[in-house]
Write a protein that holds these residues in place. Structure first.
Motif, PDB file in Angstrom:
ATOM      1  N   UNK A  85       6.574  33.758  73.320  1.00 37.35           N
ATOM      2  CA  UNK A  85       7.889  34.509  72.905  1.00 37.35           C
ATOM      3  C   UNK A  85       8.614  35.291  74.093  1.00 37.35           C
ATOM      4  N   UNK A  86       7.983  35.485  74.874  1.00 38.83           N
ATOM      5  CA  UNK A  86       8.681  36.284  76.002  1.00 38.83           C
ATOM      6  C   UNK A  86       9.201  35.405  77.120  1.00 38.83           C
ATOM      7  N   UNK A  87      10.460  35.393  77.275  1.00 40.57           N
ATOM      8  CA  UNK A  87      11.115  34.559  78.153  1.00 40.57           C
ATOM      9  C   UNK A  87      11.514  35.457  79.729  1.00 40.57           C
ATOM     10  N   UNK A  88      10.302  35.816  80.249  1.00 43.85           N
ATOM     11  CA  UNK A  88      10.064  36.769  81.495  1.00 43.85           C
ATOM     12  C   UNK A  88       9.469  35.984  82.575  1.00 43.85           C
ATOM     13  N   UNK A  89       9.688  36.251  83.859  1.00 45.04           N
ATOM     14  CA  UNK A  89       8.691  35.712  84.931  1.00 45.04           C
ATOM     15  C   UNK A  89       7.315  36.149  84.914  1.00 45.04           C
ATOM     16  N   UNK A  90       6.537  35.422  85.714  1.00 47.78           N
ATOM     17  CA  UNK A  90       5.096  36.149  85.755  1.00 47.78           C
ATOM     18  C   UNK A  90       4.533  36.362  84.754  1.00 47.78           C
ATOM     19  N   UNK A  91       4.467  35.644  83.575  1.00 52.12           N
ATOM     20  CA  UNK A  91       3.597  36.025  82.360  1.00 52.12           C
ATOM     21  C   UNK A  91       2.349  35.974  82.279  1.00 52.12           C
ATOM     22  N   UNK A  92       1.698  35.189  83.306  1.00 55.69           N
ATOM     23  CA  UNK A  92       0.229  35.303  83.258  1.00 55.69           C
ATOM     24  C   UNK A  92      -0.419  36.578  83.657  1.00 55.69           C
TER      25      UNK A  92
END
Ligand code: URA
Length: 234
Positions: A85-92
């Motif tokens: 649900x989070x539309x951000x970079x580097x989610x891993x």
């Protein structure tokens, strides 16, 4: 922090790339070539990649209102991960601090700061979590004492820690816990002959959920700091 993670947090490389860079002698810690991806890097260490000094990105902190049928794992399993649900970079780099079941909704905290999330989830810190519970059978007011005394859950040898039950009406209660055993709330109500129809976490320490279902926001610096101190506030 592990050296491989430090590289991920300072670059766009993933863990596999970071391991290869370390093994190929391209990473130097305090002027010494280091071949061990698990090598611990501390704040004042100087880490270079191909001679360039690396600086890790600042840690990130979010609240999310988890919908039904999403899980608090980093990878999709039977249900998709709530991190989708989070539309951000580097989610891993992120993880969820303290899991909710797939059929529980509400407040989850997401971060890449393991120390901070440990502080919130470590049982010894007794960080309070408040849940709104809808019950299938009517509850009687005298049961609050059982929750305060602790309830022995099936298959366990020690009772639950004191929990505060606030009865709103016969089928709706607020329950405040300071621990997080597997399916704890469902098992507590099952132990007293009731059944949880729905479960929603609305507060962790002093932080109240204030985004709509499926939505998220960054925490403020003050909120992050208050949760770092939550063991002292309670
Ligand atoms: N207790 C439960 O039974 N489930 C949750 O998701 C959280 C607490």
């Amino acid at each position: 922090m592990r050296l491989d993670k430090f590289i991920c947090k300072s670059t766009e490389y993933d863990l596999v790339d970071a391991t290869a860079l370390i093994e190929n002698s391209r990473v130097v810690v305090n002027e010494v070539i280091t071949h061990e991806p698990t090598h611990q890097v501390h704040k004042n260490n100087v880490v270079t990649l191909d001679g360039k000094t690396l600086t890790p990105r600042l840690s990130r902190y979010f609240m999310l209102n988890k919908p039904l049928n999403m899980i608090c794992s980093n990878i999709d399993e039977q249900y998709p991960s709530a991190l989708n649900l989070l539309d951000i970079d580097n989610k891993t780099e992120l993880h969820i601090a303290g899991r909710l079941d797939a059929d529980t909704t509400g407040l989850v905290l997401i971060t890449d700061d393991g120390h901070w999330s440990f502080n919130i989830t470590a049982p010894k810190n007794k960080c309070e979590k408040v849940y709104k519970v809808v019950l299938s059978r009517p509850i009687s007011p005298d049961i609050t004492q059982r929750f305060q005394q602790g309830i022995l859950l099936q298959g366990e040898s020690s009772p639950t820690l004191p929990a505060t039950l606030h009865i709103i009406d016969a089928h709706n209660v607020l329950l405040t816990l300071t621990e997080g055993r597997f399916h704890q709330i469902k098992r507590m109500f099952s132990a007293i002959g009731n059944r949880v129809k729905s479960l929603h976490r609305q507060q962790i320490a002093n932080l109240e959920l204030d985004v709509d279902i499926g939505h998220w926001r960054s925490l403020t610096q003050a909120e992050v700091e208050a949760l770092s101190l939550s063991d002292k506030l309670l």
